[in-house]
Design a protein around this motif. Structure first.
Motif, short mmCIF file in Angstrom:
data_model
loop_
_atom_site.label_atom_id
_atom_site.label_comp_id
_atom_site.label_asym_id
_atom_site.label_seq_id
_atom_site.Cartn_x
_atom_site.Cartn_y
_atom_site.Cartn_z
N ARG A 203 2.46 61.41 23.29
CA ARG A 203 2.63 60.86 24.63
C ARG A 203 2.00 62.08 25.62
N ILE A 204 1.65 61.79 26.85
CA ILE A 204 1.05 62.85 27.84
C ILE A 204 2.04 62.73 28.87
N GLY A 205 2.44 63.78 29.59
CA GLY A 205 3.18 63.72 30.86
C GLY A 205 2.09 64.50 31.72
N VAL A 206 1.81 64.06 32.64
CA VAL A 206 0.97 64.54 33.79
C VAL A 206 1.66 65.28 35.05
N LEU A 207 1.47 66.58 35.27
CA LEU A 207 1.84 67.21 36.45
C LEU A 207 1.07 67.57 37.43
N LYS A 208 1.89 67.35 38.67
CA LYS A 208 1.14 67.72 39.83
C LYS A 208 2.24 68.49 40.65
N PRO A 218 -1.73 58.08 25.46
CA PRO A 218 -3.39 58.36 26.20
C PRO A 218 -3.73 57.22 26.37
N ASP A 219 -3.49 55.90 25.86
CA ASP A 219 -4.18 54.81 26.27
C ASP A 219 -3.71 54.22 27.64
N GLU A 220 -2.25 54.54 27.74
CA GLU A 220 -1.74 53.76 28.85
C GLU A 220 -2.19 54.65 30.03
N LEU A 221 -2.34 56.02 29.92
CA LEU A 221 -3.02 56.71 30.99
C LEU A 221 -4.37 56.27 31.46
N TYR A 222 -5.17 56.23 30.44
CA TYR A 222 -6.50 55.45 30.56
C TYR A 222 -6.64 54.24 31.08
N MET A 233 -7.58 62.57 36.19
CA MET A 233 -7.41 63.83 35.31
C MET A 233 -7.62 63.16 34.05
N VAL A 234 -7.62 62.14 33.56
CA VAL A 234 -7.51 61.54 32.28
C VAL A 234 -8.89 60.43 32.22
N GLY A 235 -9.79 61.02 31.10
CA GLY A 235 -11.09 60.34 31.10
C GLY A 235 -12.26 61.13 31.52
N SER A 236 -13.32 61.36 30.51
CA SER A 236 -14.50 62.23 30.97
C SER A 236 -15.74 61.46 30.54
N PRO A 237 -16.52 61.31 31.24
CA PRO A 237 -16.67 61.87 32.62
C PRO A 237 -15.50 61.13 33.62
N ARG A 238 -15.39 61.68 34.71
CA ARG A 238 -14.27 61.36 35.71
C ARG A 238 -14.45 59.81 36.18
N ILE A 239 -13.31 59.20 36.25
CA ILE A 239 -13.69 57.94 36.86
C ILE A 239 -14.20 57.71 38.40
N ASN A 240 -15.15 56.90 38.58
CA ASN A 240 -15.54 56.69 39.79
C ASN A 240 -14.66 56.36 40.78
N LEU A 241 -14.32 56.69 42.10
CA LEU A 241 -13.39 56.38 42.90
C LEU A 241 -14.11 56.31 44.26
N ILE A 242 -14.45 55.11 44.60
CA ILE A 242 -15.35 54.74 45.67
C ILE A 242 -14.22 54.14 46.85
N ASP A 243 -14.55 54.36 48.18
CA ASP A 243 -13.90 54.05 49.29
C ASP A 243 -14.17 52.53 49.45
#
Lengths: 367, 293
Positions: A203-208, A218-222, A233-243
């Motif tokens: 499991r992964i815990g993401v800290l901020k 990992p699957d859940e976070l992706y 944070m998760v996935g490479s290359p980074r997810i496309n985030l579009i306005d």
């Protein structure tokens, strides 16, 4: 039963809030990855869990026992420091013996454990040298050895691969998996590298900013990130985030992205609660975008784009696209990508069902 | 071809050529020449010592060295000069003073480095101010303090004074060495079950052998050559060599240069031996932290 349970942990340094209400629950025998950029509170959390720092508030339970104020040596927690923290004046053998001498074990037991650990970590031939003469990979293994030799219940690894070169990193990552499997101990692994977290963590815990943002496999976070931070944070290359903006009617919501209007994602139902004109962020994974030869044959939405840049990575190529002035990335297998050169126009398509939608103001997911 | 050695390659780090070695040798000789002069003089007779132009070739004599320890009375009998005691005093007083200063200084430096007080830097500055005044300025109050407390002329008095005198320097120097050490290493030791004593003695101190050696040698050289305090605060039995040396300069026949040179030559030997034995540590200590580990 949880090996470690942390609730509401807070730690300040002067005015800086290093850890800000951290909650953490790690199962026995689990390999838990703590993912966060530098200064997100990973090291301070670790130092507080093993007792080097005293928390300002919150509690720490190890094996169900409240250990918040217990001395370090009673906690049964071992930690591998990012700097390795080897004793430079002692030989590698003495480095390994040091924790056992503090435990007041007998001579026979000490030499047995040193032998075992050296064997496990392939250090047998270097035992009489000083750590300063060892290579980076060997120093790393000595640090791990000194932690494992105590037979700890819980092992904390603080960015253990940061100081190694790329090849060693890869090998050592596999080594961690092997040790975890063979010894069956609980490991918490702090890293700023999503690839390490994804490949190692059960499991992964993401800290901020000292807070836990999301915990999951990992699957859940992706597949289902809770917010834009985790998605990024998760996935490479980074997810496309579009306005994008909320459009359509109350009953039939749509979103307007720069290169088209879409509806039909898993976010449809939840989107109904948002007013028309609400600012949104539309997320498409680069892997979900595919080239489309013939629009009529393609099931999902399509858009036109121009190839702005290509980044060949060997077996895959990342294409940098510009679609109506917004930039996004897609990933293609190398043999497929050769057809697309910089400056070429192309048609792309994606499956709306695999997209994510976030509220722009808070960054939280809409689903 | 340059004079700096045959086939010297660009950027290659290697043994210096003959040219560089000769230049360094010449500069070294200039620095060493006063010492050489004294050593040569200690083997000269009175005539040779005073000869103009100076005699570089002469028949060496050990007479001066004998006269350091024995002198002839007016009746022609040999009598001990007491110089043996003064050499012992110098070694004992400087050794004890430096030992005390380094022990206290190291402990204090560990405290200042690892467990900083509120206003830590102010305390450190105050400690340093004790070395800002020239000794001559503080000698009168110190002399009075020694008179009143009865420390004047005693071993313990002068040893305490030298320890105090070296303390500021020891604290500052040792603190900079402690600051260089990684605190992660100490935290790791604590985590592995070591108590604070073990962290200090088994983890910190062994890493600072070089620093302790460097601090000791610098303190020793300062103390060994100290004259003013020794002149005013030691008695007949606790007199150190620099004071005794000054006293030997009198006499009806003017300065006995041969005798003086012999005392100085003998006086050089102990510091020379200590520095030589510690030279590897000394170099590491002086350059500690200048190169990233």
């Amino acid at each position: 039963m949880s090996a470690l349970k942390v609730t509401g942990l807070i730690k300040h340094f002067g005015d800086v809030k290093a850890v800000d209400g951290l909650d953490l629950d790690v199962e026995k025998g689990e390999f838990f990855a703590l993912l966060g950029p530098s200064a997100s509170g990973k090291t301070t959390s670790f130092r507080t869990i093993c007792g080097i720092e005293a928390p300002d508030s919150g509690s720490i339970f190890l094996d169900g026992q409240d250990m918040t104020n217990s001395p370090m040596r009673d906690r049964g927690v071992a930690m591998v420091f990012q700097t390795f923290a080897l004793y430079p004046h002692l030989s590698i053998r003495e480095n390994l013996e040091f924790p056992l001498l503090q435990m007041k074990l007998g001579k026979a037991e000490i030499s047995k454990r040193v032998g075992e650990t050296a064997e496990l970590l392939k250090l047998s031939h270097t035992l009489d040298r000083k750590p300063g003469t060892a290579s980076g990979g060997e120093q790393q293994r000595i640090a791990i050895g000194r932690a494992l030799i105590r037979h700890p219940e819980l092992l904390l690894l603080d960015e253990p691969l940061t100081n190694l070169d790329a090849k060693l990193r890869h090998d050592t990552r596999a080594e961690f998996k092997r040790i975890h499997r063979e010894r069956g101990i609980t490991i918490i692994y702090a890293t700023p590298d999503e690839l390490e977290a994804l490949t190692l963590g059960d499991r992964i815990g993401v800290l901020k900013d000292g807070k836990m943002v999301q915990v999951g496999t990992p699957d859940e976070l992706y597949e289902a990130p809770d917010n834009t931070y985790v998605a990024g944070m998760v996935g490479s290359p980074r997810i496309n985030l579009i306005d994008a903006t909320r459009k359509g009617t109350d009953a039939n919501p749509e979103i307007a992205a720069p290169f088209g209007d879409y509806s039909g994602g898993s976010w449809m139902q939840a989107l109904k609660d948002f007013p028309i004109g609400e600012q949104l962020i539309f997320g498409i994974r680069p892997h979900e975008i595919v080239p489309v030869e013939n629009r009529a044959d393609f099931q999902g939405p399509t858009f036109d784009a121009e190839v702005h840049m290509t980044e060949p990575l060997g077996d895959v190529v990342i294409l940098d696209l510009i679609a109506n002035q917004s930039r996004l990335k897609m990933v293609l297998p190398e043999e497929q990508a050769t057809a697309y050169q910089v400056g070429m126009k192309m048609t792309c398509g994606f499956d709306v069902g695999s997209t994510q939608l976030f509220a722009k103001e808070t960054g939280t997911v809409i689903r | 071809m340059s004079i700096f050695g045959k086939g010297r390659k660009k950027h290659a780090l290697r043994e210096a050529g003959w040219g560089y070695s000769a230049i360094c040798g010449a500069i070294g000789l200039v620095y060493f020449s006063p010492v050489l002069w004294i050593i040569l003089t200690s083997f000269k007779t009175r005539q040779d010592a005073l000869a103009t132009p100076p005699a570089f070739f002469f028949t060496p004599t050990f007479d001066n060295f004998v006269r350091v320890f024995y002198r002839l009375t007016s009746e022609g009998e040999q009598m001990a000069t007491g110089m043996g005691l003064f050499f012992f005093n110098s070694i004992f007083i400087a050794g004890a003073g430096v030992l005390l200063a380094v022990i206290i200084g190291t402990s204090a430096a560990y405290g200042f480095s690892r467990f900083p007080l509120k206003g830590n830097d102010t305390y450190l500055f105050v400690i340093l101010t004790t070395r800002m005044l020239p000794p001559i300025v503080v000698i009168v109050p110190i002399f009075l303090m020694f008179r009143i407390t009865g420390l004047s002329g005693s071993y313990i008095g002068i040893i305490l004074l030298y320890a105090m005198f070296n303390l500021a320097f020891s604290v500052w120097m040792m603190k900079s060495f402690f600051d260089e050490l990684s605190t992660d290493v100490e935290d790791a030791a604590r985590l592995e079950g070591a108590n604070e004593w073990k962290v200090f003695f088994k983890i910190c101190l062994p890493q600072l052998k070089a620093g302790i050696a460097a601090t000791s040698v610098f303190a020793l050289i300062l103390t060994w050559n100290e004259f003013l305090f020794a002149l005013l605060l030691t008695g007949n039995d606790t007199r150190t060599v620099p004071v005794a040396m000054a006293r030997s300069m009198g006499g009806q026949l003017g300065v006995d240069w041969g005798l003086l040179a012999a005392i100085i030559t003998l006086f050089l030997i102990p510091v020379f031996i200590v520095t030589y034995l510690l030279q590897n540590h000394l170099l590491r200590g002086v350059t500690f932290g200048t190169v990233k580990k």
